[in-house]
Design a protein around this motif. Structure first.
Motif, short mmCIF file in Angstrom:
data_model
loop_
_atom_site.label_atom_id
_atom_site.label_comp_id
_atom_site.label_asym_id
_atom_site.label_seq_id
_atom_site.Cartn_x
_atom_site.Cartn_y
_atom_site.Cartn_z
N UNK A 165 0.80 -1.23 0.00
CA UNK A 165 0.00 0.00 0.00
C UNK A 165 0.83 1.28 0.00
N UNK A 166 1.95 1.28 0.71
CA UNK A 166 2.79 2.48 0.74
C UNK A 166 3.34 2.79 -0.64
N UNK A 174 7.88 12.95 0.24
CA UNK A 174 7.07 11.74 0.23
C UNK A 174 6.89 11.20 1.65
N UNK A 175 7.98 11.19 2.42
CA UNK A 175 7.91 10.68 3.79
C UNK A 175 6.94 11.49 4.62
N UNK A 219 10.84 1.88 0.25
CA UNK A 219 9.75 1.75 -0.73
C UNK A 219 10.17 2.33 -2.08
N UNK A 220 10.89 3.44 -2.05
CA UNK A 220 11.36 4.06 -3.29
C UNK A 220 12.33 3.11 -4.01
N UNK A 221 13.23 2.50 -3.26
CA UNK A 221 14.18 1.56 -3.87
C UNK A 221 13.45 0.41 -4.55
N UNK A 222 12.39 -0.08 -3.90
CA UNK A 222 11.61 -1.17 -4.48
C UNK A 222 10.93 -0.73 -5.76
N UNK A 274 9.23 1.48 -11.95
CA UNK A 274 8.09 2.39 -11.87
C UNK A 274 8.51 3.81 -11.49
N UNK A 275 9.69 3.96 -10.91
CA UNK A 275 10.25 5.26 -10.55
C UNK A 275 11.68 5.35 -11.04
N UNK A 276 12.15 6.59 -11.22
CA UNK A 276 13.58 6.78 -11.47
C UNK A 276 14.02 8.04 -10.74
N UNK A 277 15.31 8.11 -10.46
CA UNK A 277 15.89 9.26 -9.77
C UNK A 277 16.65 10.12 -10.76
#
Length: 217
Positions: free
Chosen positions: A45-46, A66-67, A80-83, A89-92
């Motif tokens: 969920x997070x 985000x936190x 969660x971001x790393x996952x 689904x995400x990139x930095x």
């Protein structure tokens, strides 16, 4: 020992307590819906909420933001971001407003997933839509007022709501069905058109923001 007889409804909790209980129950049901969706998509969920928060934020967001939005620790947010990065689904990348800082962005796949997350709570939207239009408007106005009060506790995270936007002008048309005004589209705003999360949102200065929310406080 003599005891006074109870009066009818004497043990009924205060209205404020019952409002909070009702919101908590609704939140539990919605959280369950999000769990079902997230599990089916191999997310938690997070992670699903993070994708939702990034939807429409083309300039990216910081990890600390985000936190704070999710009321979790920076370490939990980082996990969660790393996952999500590992899932593609995400990139930095470098933050647009500060080349020394890192921001988080949705990948095209992440944008598709974020758009689909809304379906997890479609059942709740249908329930709200079944209410008479006047009840929906009254309820929305009441929620804005509750959020205005919660913001005084400094526990409520920042929102892209009309009331915190530089384009919002409160009570520009007093006594009219649409008393407020949006200067972005140069049109009157009724309570039923106020947004909690607007992609065109631009933050108002602190004084204007406080003035706007005070209208509903």
């Amino acid at each position: 020992m003599d005891t006074k007889p109870k009066k009818p409804w004497q043990d009924t909790p205060d209205v404020s307590a019952r409002i909070v209980t009702s919101i908590g129950r609704i939140a539990s049901v919605m959280r369950s819906g999000m769990w079902e969706f997230a599990t089916a998509e191999n997310l938690n969920p997070t992670q699903a909420e993070m994708l939702q928060l990034l939807q429409g934020r083309k300039q990216g967001v910081r990890l600390s933001w985000l936190a704070s939005q999710l009321s979790i620790s920076a370490a939990s947010a980082s996990d969660s971001v790393s996952a999500l990065v590992a899932k593609g689904l995400l990139y930095k990348a470098r933050a647009e407003d500060d080349g020394r800082a890192t921001a988080l962005f949705l990948t095209p796949e992440g944008a598709v997933m974020a758009a689909r997350i809304g379906s997890a709570l479609h059942f709740a939207e249908e329930a709200a839509d079944a209410l008479p239009a006047s009840t929906q408007t009254e309820l929305l106005g009441g929620l804005f007022k509750l959020i205005a009060q919660l913001q005084k506790t400094e526990r409520f995270p920042e929102m892209r709501a009309c009331l915190s936007c530089r384009f919002f002008e409160p009570n520009a048309h007093p006594g009219k069905p649409a008393p407020h005004h949006c200067n972005l589209v140069n049109a009157p705003l009724s309570v039923s058109l106020l947004r909690m999360d607007c992609q065109e949102h631009e933050p108002a200065d602190p004084l204007a923001k406080a003035r706007n929310w005070k209208v509903f406080a």
